[in-house]
Design a protein around this motif. Structure first.
Motif, PDB file in Angstrom:
ATOM      1  N   LEU A   1       0.913  -1.037   0.020  1.00  0.00           N
ATOM      2  CA  LEU A   1       0.013   0.034  -0.107  1.00  0.00           C
ATOM      3  C   LEU A   1       0.984   1.291  -0.027  1.00  0.00           C
ATOM      4  N   SER A   2       1.821   1.281   0.801  1.00  0.00           N
ATOM      5  CA  SER A   2       2.821   2.449   0.836  1.00  0.00           C
ATOM      6  C   SER A   2       3.371   2.820  -0.610  1.00  0.00           C
ATOM      7  N   VAL A   3       3.897   1.636  -1.190  1.00  0.00           N
ATOM      8  CA  VAL A   3       4.447   1.851  -2.520  1.00  0.00           C
ATOM      9  C   VAL A   3       3.682   2.421  -3.604  1.00  0.00           C
ATOM     10  N   LEU A   4       2.229   1.899  -3.630  1.00  0.00           N
ATOM     11  CA  LEU A   4       1.368   2.434  -4.258  1.00  0.00           C
ATOM     12  C   LEU A   4       0.867   3.892  -4.221  1.00  0.00           C
ATOM     13  N   ILE A   5       0.764   4.151  -2.863  1.00  0.00           N
ATOM     14  CA  ILE A   5       0.588   5.803  -2.497  1.00  0.00           C
ATOM     15  C   ILE A   5       1.755   6.484  -2.577  1.00  0.00           C
ATOM     16  N   ALA A   6       3.000   6.018  -2.508  1.00  0.00           N
ATOM     17  CA  ALA A   6       4.063   6.981  -2.635  1.00  0.00           C
ATOM     18  C   ALA A   6       4.256   7.146  -4.026  1.00  0.00           C
TER      19      ALA A   6
ATOM     20  N   PHE B   1      22.018  12.483 -10.342  1.00  0.00           N
ATOM     21  CA  PHE B   1      22.267  12.996  -8.870  1.00  0.00           C
ATOM     22  C   PHE B   1      20.645  13.441  -8.613  1.00  0.00           C
ATOM     23  N   ASN B   2      19.993  14.015  -9.409  1.00  0.00           N
ATOM     24  CA  ASN B   2      18.700  14.101  -9.172  1.00  0.00           C
ATOM     25  C   ASN B   2      17.909  12.981  -8.970  1.00  0.00           C
ATOM     26  N   ARG B   3      18.152  12.044  -9.876  1.00  0.00           N
ATOM     27  CA  ARG B   3      17.219  10.944  -9.783  1.00  0.00           C
ATOM     28  C   ARG B   3      17.488  10.048  -8.526  1.00  0.00           C
ATOM     29  N   LEU B   4      18.766  10.076  -8.214  1.00  0.00           N
ATOM     30  CA  LEU B   4      19.393   9.404  -7.053  1.00  0.00           C
ATOM     31  C   LEU B   4      18.472  10.198  -5.831  1.00  0.00           C
ATOM     32  N   GLY B   5      18.502  11.493  -5.818  1.00  0.00           N
ATOM     33  CA  GLY B   5      18.108  12.084  -4.354  1.00  0.00           C
ATOM     34  C   GLY B   5      16.481  11.762  -4.591  1.00  0.00           C
ATOM     35  N   LYS B   6      16.075  11.783  -5.671  1.00  0.00           N
ATOM     36  CA  LYS B   6      14.388  11.418  -5.608  1.00  0.00           C
ATOM     37  C   LYS B   6      14.288  10.008  -5.178  1.00  0.00           C
ATOM     38  N   LEU B   7      15.209   9.103  -5.576  1.00  0.00           N
ATOM     39  CA  LEU B   7      14.826   7.589  -5.094  1.00  0.00           C
ATOM     40  C   LEU B   7      15.207   7.568  -3.794  1.00  0.00           C
ATOM     41  N   LEU B   8      16.163   8.210  -2.992  1.00  0.00           N
ATOM     42  CA  LEU B   8      16.364   8.179  -1.469  1.00  0.00           C
ATOM     43  C   LEU B   8      15.156   8.637  -0.800  1.00  0.00           C
ATOM     44  N   VAL B   9      14.566   9.798  -1.206  1.00  0.00           N
ATOM     45  CA  VAL B   9      13.173  10.353  -0.607  1.00  0.00           C
ATOM     46  C   VAL B   9      12.067   9.428  -0.845  1.00  0.00           C
ATOM     47  N   HIS B  10      12.194   8.590  -2.155  1.00  0.00           N
ATOM     48  CA  HIS B  10      10.946   7.705  -2.319  1.00  0.00           C
ATOM     49  C   HIS B  10      11.112   6.747  -1.293  1.00  0.00           C
ATOM     50  N   LEU B  11      12.432   6.059  -1.153  1.00  0.00           N
ATOM     51  CA  LEU B  11      12.715   5.026  -0.250  1.00  0.00           C
ATOM     52  C   LEU B  11      12.123   5.363   1.224  1.00  0.00           C
ATOM     53  N   PHE B  12      12.512   6.550   1.452  1.00  0.00           N
ATOM     54  CA  PHE B  12      12.321   7.047   2.921  1.00  0.00           C
ATOM     55  C   PHE B  12      10.806   6.987   3.375  1.00  0.00           C
ATOM     56  N   ALA B  13      10.326   7.735   2.051  1.00  0.00           N
ATOM     57  CA  ALA B  13       8.687   7.995   2.016  1.00  0.00           C
ATOM     58  C   ALA B  13       7.946   6.495   2.429  1.00  0.00           C
ATOM     59  N   VAL B  14       8.494   5.515   1.680  1.00  0.00           N
ATOM     60  CA  VAL B  14       7.909   4.173   1.417  1.00  0.00           C
ATOM     61  C   VAL B  14       7.947   3.338   2.915  1.00  0.00           C
ATOM     62  N   LEU B  15       9.258   3.756   3.461  1.00  0.00           N
ATOM     63  CA  LEU B  15       9.562   2.928   4.777  1.00  0.00           C
ATOM     64  C   LEU B  15       8.783   3.797   5.918  1.00  0.00           C
ATOM     65  N   CYS B  16       8.878   4.990   6.044  1.00  0.00           N
ATOM     66  CA  CYS B  16       8.189   5.703   6.988  1.00  0.00           C
ATOM     67  C   CYS B  16       6.673   5.220   6.896  1.00  0.00           C
ATOM     68  N   LEU B  17       5.988   5.390   5.706  1.00  0.00           N
ATOM     69  CA  LEU B  17       4.622   5.067   5.436  1.00  0.00           C
ATOM     70  C   LEU B  17       4.172   3.523   5.844  1.00  0.00           C
TER      71      LEU B  17
ATOM     72  N   LEU C   1       1.845  10.131  -5.119  1.00  0.00           N
ATOM     73  CA  LEU C   1       2.207  11.287  -4.428  1.00  0.00           C
ATOM     74  C   LEU C   1       3.465  11.996  -4.892  1.00  0.00           C
ATOM     75  N   GLN C   2       4.276  11.232  -5.312  1.00  0.00           N
ATOM     76  CA  GLN C   2       5.744  11.483  -5.830  1.00  0.00           C
ATOM     77  C   GLN C   2       5.940  11.157  -7.212  1.00  0.00           C
ATOM     78  N   LYS C   3       5.456  12.365  -8.262  1.00  0.00           N
ATOM     79  CA  LYS C   3       5.501  12.166  -9.366  1.00  0.00           C
ATOM     80  C   LYS C   3       7.069  12.343 -10.216  1.00  0.00           C
ATOM     81  N   ASN C   4       7.282  12.198 -11.367  1.00  0.00           N
ATOM     82  CA  ASN C   4       8.437  12.366 -12.047  1.00  0.00           C
ATOM     83  C   ASN C   4       9.623  11.941 -11.358  1.00  0.00           C
ATOM     84  N   LEU C   5       9.367  10.426 -10.734  1.00  0.00           N
ATOM     85  CA  LEU C   5      10.555  10.042 -10.357  1.00  0.00           C
ATOM     86  C   LEU C   5      11.478   9.499 -10.881  1.00  0.00           C
ATOM     87  N   LYS C   6      11.052   9.478 -12.357  1.00  0.00           N
ATOM     88  CA  LYS C   6      12.063   8.749 -13.157  1.00  0.00           C
ATOM     89  C   LYS C   6      12.638   9.656 -14.244  1.00  0.00           C
TER      90      LYS C   6
END
Length: 716
Positions: free
Chosen positions: A320-325, A338-354, A328-333
Motif C-alpha cells: 500500500l505504501s509503495v502504491l501511495i508514494a 544525482f537528481n534521480r538518485l536524490g528522488k529515489l532516496l526520498v522515495h525509499l524513505f517515504a515508503v519506509l516511513c509510511l 504522491l511522488q511524480k516524475n520519479l524517473k
C-alpha cells in the motif's frame, strides 16, 4: 538475459548497405520457404522432448524421495502408532487434523470440530481454520472420502504420496523457470540434476513430510516460473491474462498453505520495488504483481476467518505504501543522475516511513501481538541489544534459526553448483549495476551531447527479477539456516540458466576479446553437458547405494508411552509437557493438550512458558497451581530436556527458563550479576526423589528410560 549493442552514429551509406542486405535476406527467404517450416518443426520437436523430460524427471524425483522415506523407516511394515510417531513435532500436529477429519462421522461434523476445537488447547475453544494453515489437510480428507480408493490405499499413504507428488511439480517448475530464462531445456535438466544431487540442502521433505513449507514451496516455484514468463516483453494479451491467472492462483495457494507466506512475499515485493525504482521493470507489470500479492493474501485472510496476523502483515502495509508514494511522488524517473538518485532516496524513505506508520496503526487497531516474538527474535539476532525474553531466546538457540553453516558451501561446491552460481552471479551483478547506472543517468543529455561508441548492456526484466530474487533470498538463507531451502533451489535454477545462456557467454567472451558466435554455441551446450556427465559419474553410485540401504524406525520408549496413554487414561484427560511431544500425544491418542508447537499466538506462548516451569527451579506448589490453571490432569517429563546436553550452557531449555525467571544457571560459567540463586531445586530432578512435598501434589503413574508421567492431585 544480457546482450551488448553498440550505439553509433548512423550514416547514409550504412543505411543503404543495411537496406540492401535486408532485401537480399528477404529474397533468400522467399526462395527457401522450407527453412521456416523446418525451424518450426525443430522448435516443436525441442518443446516436446524438453516437456517430456521435465515431466519424467519430476516424477523420478518424486519416486526417489518416496523410496528414501520408505527405506529409512520401513514405513510399509511398521505399526500405525509408529508411523504417526515418525511425524515429529509440528508435523504430527498438522497430520492429526487430517486424521480427525477422516474419523468424523460426517464432513459437517468434521468442519465443526475444527472451527470449535477444544482439544488442542485445554480450557479454550479455538478456530483451527483461523489459527493454522490446515486447509490442505481438510481438502485431502474430503478427497479421500470422495474418491473410490479406500480399499486400495490407506489414508496415511494418500497423504504422503500427495506430498511427494507435489515434489514432482516443484522440480518441474524449477526446470521450466530455468528453461524460460535460458531458452534451452538443457538448462532445466541441469537445474533438476543439481536439485537432486544437493538434496540435503534443497529439501527435507522425506523426513518432515507434513511441514507447511513442503506444501507451499511447489506453489512458490510455480509462481516464480509464471512471473518469469509474465515479465517477458511483447506478450500477447491472451498469454498475459493467462499468466496473470497462473500467478494469482499459485500466489493464493502458496499463501494458504504456509503461515510464513507474508514474509516470503515481502521479500518478493522488495525485489519488485528495487527493480521498479531502478527502471529495470515495467511499472505497470510491477503494479499488477503488487495487486496480486495483496488480493491473494486478503482472500486467504477471509478464508481464515479474518486472521489478524495477515491483516497486520508488513507485506500489505508495504505494498500500500509503495502504491501511495508512487502516486504522491511524480516524475520519479526523470532528471540527471544525482537528481534521480536524490528522488529515489526520498522515495525509499517515504515508503519506509509510511509502511511503519500503516503497520503500527493496523496493529494498534487490531491489538495484534501474534508476530511480536518474530520481531523480538530479529532484534536480538541482529545485535540490537541482548534479551532475556524466553520466546526470542528459544528461537536464537535453535540451530535452524542460526547462521547458515559454512560446510553447506562445501557440499554445494562438490556438485560444482556453488562455483557455477558465483560465476553467473558475478557477471549478472556487474551487468545489473551497469544497467542501473545507465537508467539513473540523464539519457536525454547523453543523446544531445552525442556520446558514441559506448557499450550499452541490456538486462531483460525476467533476468533482473531472478537476479534480485536470488540475492535477497541468499541473504535470508545466510542469516537463517531454516530458510536455505528457498535459496538453494533457486540457486540451481539461476546457475543452470547462466551456463546455458547465450547472452552470458557473449558478454564474457567479448570482455576477454574471444567473441565468436560459434564459440557461444559451443560453450552454452558443452559446459552443461560436461557438468551433467560429471554429476552422473560422481553421484550415481552413491545414489544407488543410498537406495539400497535399508533401515527401520525404532523408538520403543515413545511407542510404549503412547500405548500406555491410550489404555490407561480417560479420553478427556488433559496432558502437559513439551510442545514437540504433545503434538505426538494429540496425533496418537487424541487427548487434550495444554500447549502445542504452532507458536504464532501470544496467549499460547505465555501458556507454554508457564507449562515449561516443570523444567525450572520452582516449588511443587507453584508448578501444580500453574498446571491446574490450564486444566492439566497429567504431566510428562522428559529426561532429554531435564538433563539436556545437546545445546551449550546458556541455550539449554532449563537455562532459558532460569534466566527468564531471574535465576542463576547451573554448571560452571559466568552469570549476569543481577541473577540470583533460586529458592528451590529444579522441579524435574527433585520430583523423582518422591519427597513428601512433591508426592502431595504429584503421583508417578508411568516410567520408562525416557519419560516420566505424573498424575496431578485435584484436592490441593
Amino acid at each position: 538475459m544480457i546482450s551488448i549493442r553498440q550505439r553509433k552514429g548512423v550514416k547514409t551509406t550504412e543505411v543503404s548497405e543495411d537496406y540492401a542486405a535486408q532485401e537480399a535476406n528477404v529474397k533468400l527467404e522467399n526462395k527457401l520457404p522450407s527453412g521456416c517450416t523446418t525451424r518450426r518443426l525443430w522448435n516443436l520437436l525441442s518443446f516436446t522432448v524438453g516437456g517430456t523430460i521435465a515431466l519424467c524427471i519430476g516424477l523420478l524425483t518424486s519416486v526417489y524421495l518416496a523410496t528414501l522415506h520408505e527405506n529409512d523407516l520401513w514405513f510399509s511394515n511398521i505399526k500405525e502408532v509408529e508411523r504417526e510417531i515418525s511425524f515429529r513435532t509440528e508435523c504430527g500436529l498438522y497430520y492429526s487434523y487430517y486424521k480427525q477429519m477422516l474419523q468424523a462421522p460426517t464432513l459437517m461434523q468434521g468442519f465443526h470440530g475444527l472451527i470449535y476445537d477444544n482439544k488442542t488447547e485445554s480450557m479454550r475453544t479455538i478456530n483451527l481454520l483461523q489459527r493454522m494453515n490446515i486447509y490442505q489437510e481438510v481438502f485431502l480428507s474430503i478427497l479421500y472420502r470422495v474418491l473410490p480408493i479406500q480399499k486400495y490405499l490407506e489414508p496415511v499413504y494418500f497423504y504422503i504420496y500427495t506430498l511427494f507428488g507435489l515434489q514432482a511439480i516443484y522440480v518441474t517448475a524449477l526446470y521450466i523457470t530455468s528453461w524460460l530464462l535460458s531458452g534451452t531445456w538443457l538448462s532445466g535438466l541441469l537445474a533438476a540434476f543439481w536439485y537432486v544431487t544437493n538434496r540435503i540442502d534443497t529439501t527435507r521433505v522425506e523426513f518432515t513430510i507434513p511441514l507447511r513449507e513442503n506444501w507451499a514451496l511447489p506453489f512458490f516455484a510455480i509462481q516464480i516460473a509464471a512471473i518469469t514468463y509474465f515479465l517477458r516483453p511483447n506478450l500477447q494479451p491472451f498469454s498475459e491474462r493467462l499468466t496473470l491467472l497462473a500467478i494469482f492462483i499459485s500466489t493464493f495457494l502458496f499463501s494458504l498453505t504456509w503461515q510464513f507466506n507474508q514474509f516470503m512475499m515481502l521479500m518478493q515485493a522488495l525485489v519488485l520495488f528495487t527493480l521498479d525504482s531502478l527502471d529495470m521493470l515495467p511499472a505497470v507489470k510491477a503494479t499488477w504483481l503488487y495487486g496480486i500479492q495483496m488480493t491473494g493474501l486478503l482472500l486467504v485472510c477471509i478464508l481464515q476467518f479474518f486472521n489478524s496476523m495477515i491483516l497486520g502483515s508488513l507485506l500489505i502495509s508495504f505494498n500500500l505504501s509503495v502504491l501511495i508514494a508512487r502516486k504522491l511522488q511524480k516524475n520519479l524517473k526523470t532528471g540527471s543522475f544525482f537528481n534521480r538518485l536524490g528522488k529515489l532516496l526520498v522515495h525509499l524513505f517515504a515508503v519506509l516511513c509510511l509502511t511503519l506508520f500503516l503497520n503500527n496503526i493496523i496493529k494498534k487497531l487490531l491489538n495484534l501481538k501474534s508476530d511480536e516474538h518474530i520481531f523480538k527474535f530479529l532484534k536480538a539476532k541482529f545485535g540490537f541489544g541482548a534479551t532475556r525474553d524466553f520466546d526470542a531466546n528459544l528461537y536464537l538457540c535453535e540451530e535452524a534459526f542460526g547462521l547458515l553453516p559454512f560446510n553447506t558451501f562445501g557440499r554445494l561446491s562438490d556438485t560444482l553448483l556453488f562455483y557455477a552460481y558465483i560465476f553467473v552471479l558475478s557477471i549478472t551483478v556487474m551487468a545489473a549495476l551497469a544497467v542501473a547506472f545507465h537508467n539513473l543517468s540523464d539519457s536525454t543529455r547523453q543523446q544531445s551531447t552525442g556520446q558514441m561508441g559506448k557499450c550499452t548492456i541490456i538486462l531483460k526484466p525476467e533476468t533482473a527479477y531472478n537476479l534480485i530474487h536470488t540475492i535477497l533470498f541468499g541473504f535470508l538463507a545466510l542469516s537463517t539456516m531454516r530458510m536455505k531451502y528457498l535459496w538453494t533451489s533457486h540457486m540451481c535454477v539461476f546457475a543452470s540458466f547462466g551456463l546455458c545462456s547465450p547472452e552470458i557467454w557473449e558478454l564474457l567472451l567479448k570482455s576477454i576479446h574471444l567473441y565468436n558466435p560459434k564459440r557461444i554455441c559451443i560453450m552454452r551446450y558443452s559446459v552443461p553437458i560436461l557438468i551433467l556427465l560429471y554429476l552422473c559419474y560422481k553421484f550415481w553410485p552413491g545414489m544407488m547405494d543410498e537406495l539400497s540401504e535399508l533401515r527401520e524406525f525404532y523408538d520403543p520408549d515413545t511407542v510404549e508411552l503412547m500405548n500406555w496413554i491410550n489404555s490407561h487414561t480417560p479420553r478427556k484427560a488433559v496432558f502437559a509437557g513439551s510442545m514437540q511431544l504433545l503434538a505426538g500425544v494429540k496425533l496418537c491418542t487424541g487427548r487434550t493438550l495444554t500447549n502445542h508447537p504452532h507458536y504464532e499466538d501470544n496467549s499460547l506462548r505465555e501458556r507454554t512458558k508457564a507449562v515449561y516451569q516443570i523444567y525450572a527451579k520452582r516449588s511443587p506448589e507453584d508448578v501444580h497451581a500453574l498446571l491446574r490453571s490450564f486444566g492439566a490432569d497429567y504431566v510428562i517429563l522428559e529426561d532429554s530436556i531435564c538433563y539436556e546436553r545437546r545445546h551449550q550452557r546458556g541455550c539449554r531449555l532449563r537455562d532459558l527458563l532460569d534466566v527468564a525467571n531471574g535465576h542463576m544457571m547451573d554448571g560452571p560459567g559466568e552469570n549476569d550479576p543481577d541473577l540470583k540463586l533460586a529458592g528451590h531445586p529444579r522441579f524435574c530432578e527433585e520430583i523423582k526423589r518422591n519427597l513428601p512435598p512433591y508426592t502431595a501434589y504429584f503421583t508417578r503413574v508411568f516410567q520408562n528410560k525416557t519419560f516420566h508421567v505424573y498424575k496431578l492431585s485435584r484436592n490441593k
